[in-house]
Enzyme design. Structure first.
Site, PDB file in Angstrom:
ATOM      1  N   LEU A 163       0.812  -1.222   0.000  1.00 59.38           N
ATOM      2  CA  LEU A 163       0.000   0.000   0.000  1.00 59.38           C
ATOM      3  C   LEU A 163       0.847   1.273   0.000  1.00 59.38           C
ATOM      4  O   LEU A 163       1.940   1.299   0.558  1.00 59.38           O
ATOM      5  CB  LEU A 163      -0.928  -0.006   1.216  1.00 59.38           C
ATOM      6  CG  LEU A 163      -1.879  -1.207   1.301  1.00 59.38           C
ATOM      7  CD1 LEU A 163      -2.811  -1.049   2.490  1.00 59.38           C
ATOM      8  CD2 LEU A 163      -2.677  -1.390   0.021  1.00 59.38           C
ATOM      9  N   GLY A 191      -1.747   6.445  -2.424  1.00 58.79           N
ATOM     10  CA  GLY A 191      -2.869   6.334  -3.369  1.00 58.79           C
ATOM     11  C   GLY A 191      -3.956   5.441  -2.777  1.00 58.79           C
ATOM     12  O   GLY A 191      -5.149   5.773  -2.807  1.00 58.79           O
ATOM     13  N   HIS A 192      -3.553   4.291  -2.222  1.00 52.48           N
ATOM     14  CA  HIS A 192      -4.534   3.397  -1.589  1.00 52.48           C
ATOM     15  C   HIS A 192      -5.206   4.084  -0.406  1.00 52.48           C
ATOM     16  O   HIS A 192      -6.406   3.937  -0.178  1.00 52.48           O
ATOM     17  CB  HIS A 192      -3.854   2.117  -1.077  1.00 52.48           C
ATOM     18  CG  HIS A 192      -3.314   1.233  -2.152  1.00 52.48           C
ATOM     19  ND1 HIS A 192      -1.965   1.068  -2.372  1.00 52.48           N
ATOM     20  CD2 HIS A 192      -3.942   0.459  -3.068  1.00 52.48           C
ATOM     21  CE1 HIS A 192      -1.781   0.225  -3.372  1.00 52.48           C
ATOM     22  NE2 HIS A 192      -2.966  -0.157  -3.814  1.00 52.48           N
ATOM     23  N   GLN A 222      -8.860  -0.308 -16.196  1.00 50.86           N
ATOM     24  CA  GLN A 222      -9.438  -1.251 -15.222  1.00 50.86           C
ATOM     25  C   GLN A 222     -10.806  -0.743 -14.736  1.00 50.86           C
ATOM     26  O   GLN A 222     -11.741  -1.531 -14.556  1.00 50.86           O
ATOM     27  CB  GLN A 222      -8.486  -1.412 -14.033  1.00 50.86           C
ATOM     28  CG  GLN A 222      -9.087  -2.175 -12.857  1.00 50.86           C
ATOM     29  CD  GLN A 222      -8.055  -2.550 -11.810  1.00 50.86           C
ATOM     30  OE1 GLN A 222      -7.363  -3.542 -11.986  1.00 50.86           O
ATOM     31  NE2 GLN A 222      -7.960  -1.800 -10.738  1.00 50.86           N
TER      32      GLN A 222
HETATM   33  O1  PAF Z   1      -5.960  -2.518  -8.885  1.00 50.70           O
HETATM   34  C1  PAF Z   1      -5.609  -3.517  -8.233  1.00 50.70           C
HETATM   35  O2  PAF Z   1      -4.841  -3.437  -7.272  1.00 50.70           O
HETATM   36  C2  PAF Z   1      -6.113  -4.885  -8.632  1.00 50.70           C
HETATM   37  O3  PAF Z   1      -6.232  -4.995 -10.012  1.00 50.70           O
HETATM   38  C3  PAF Z   1      -7.448  -5.248  -7.947  1.00 50.70           C
HETATM   39  C4  PAF Z   1      -8.577  -4.316  -8.385  1.00 50.70           C
HETATM   40  C5  PAF Z   1      -7.286  -5.191  -6.443  1.00 50.70           C
HETATM   41  C6  PAF Z   1      -7.849  -6.673  -8.340  1.00 50.70           C
HETATM   42  O4  PAF Z   1      -6.876  -7.599  -7.955  1.00 50.70           O
END
Ligand code: PAF
Length: 278
Positions: free
Chosen positions: A30, A33-34, A150
């Site tokens: 992490l 950003g997270h 994504q």
């Molecule tokens: O963005 C990410 O970290 C990954 O692609 C996710 C969405 C957690 C799926 O494993």
């Protein structure tokens, strides 16, 4: 903060929970950003659930999977300090008790950029996110704008599976140098980190260039050239695409939202970034 490793245990806890459940899926390692996802989740929901799971089905390169940074202990500490309520840290067996053979059809969305250069990647993302959504049953789920493609895939997956989870998109968090925060940055040497700032600097300059009426085709080549002029950086792709359909853009006036997206190799590390041009 409660940490669960088993589906049955987290379900027992969430079945008793009251209010809006927010979810931040992660692969760990992490960074700020997270934490910005967690912060937004906390402000918009009653219970914040995060998951840490390095999903093997979304890696098309086994070496990349092996090398992916893993620090569950310090991740949990960061989540606790950020005020996260529940963390789910499942084993592979918990997520995939049986092999997941589902094949999603995302049309054009996964035929270009990451989908083209990492075949099978988005199918794996859809597999794991749908499985995690099925376990956590979140009202809202939070994803970073850095993973622009994504986000489009996850929104399409939620539509296809008729999920009621609302997908929230959170702006990219950047280092002072402009480098987009990414778990993979931890694998860069100090010099590589400095050079990697050339990626976002090129995107910022591209945003300025749009005002000078350059064509999308010309600008996309310029972005690649700017990036390649920085030591160690090698552009894998630079694309200018529609913000919703991800179709390549040839005329600025025909689209209401336009993004420039890049993937860049620096040594053995591959980084992505994007910027909204319109
Ligand atoms: O963005 C990410 O970290 C990954 O692609 C996710 C969405 C957690 C799926 O494993």
């Amino acid at each position: 903060m409660d940490i669960y490793r088993k589906v049955s245990d987290i379900r027992l806890r969430l079945d008793k929970a009251e209010g809006v459940v927010g979810f931040v899926p992660t692969m760990g390692a992490l960074h700020c950003g997270h934490l910005s996802l967690v912060k937004l989740c906390k402000s918009a929901t009653d219970i914040t659930v995060a998951s840490i799971f390095v999903n093997p089905t979304q890696f098309n390169d086994s070496e990349d999977y092996r090398r992916y940074p893993r620090n569950v202990e310090s991740d949990c500490e960061m989540l606790k300090n950020a005020g996260c309520d529940i963390v789910f840290v499942p084993s592979e067996e918990e997520i995939y008790p049986e092999p997941d053979n589902r094949i999603f059809d995302f049309g054009n969305l996964d035929k270009i950029m990451e989908g083209y250069f990492r075949p099978g990647h988005f199918n794996g993302v859809a597999q794991v996110v749908s499985r995690l959504f099925d376990i956590v049953k979140p009202d809202k789920a939070f994803f970073g704008q850095k993973d622009f493609q994504q986000v489009a895939i996850i929104k399409a997956m939620a539509r296809q599976l008729n999920l009621s989870t609302k997908i929230e998109v959170v702006p990219t968090v950047r280092e002072n140098s402009g480098l987009a925060m990414s778990s993979r940055n931890a694998l860069l040497t100090e010099t590589q980190q400095k050079n990697a700032a050339g990626i976002s600097q090129s995107l910022f300059r591209a945003k300025e260039a749009v005002k000078q009426n350059v064509s999308p085709a010309h600008l996309k080549n310029e972005i690649a050239e700017m990036i390649n002029s920085v030591p160690e950086l090698k552009t894998e792709y630079a694309e200018i695409v529609d913000g919703k359909t991800l179709e390549p853009v040839s005329d600025w006036n025909r689209h209401s939202e336009i993004f420039a997206c890049v993937a860049v190799n620096i040594g053995k590390i591959r980084l992505i970034d994007n910027i909204q041009l319109k």
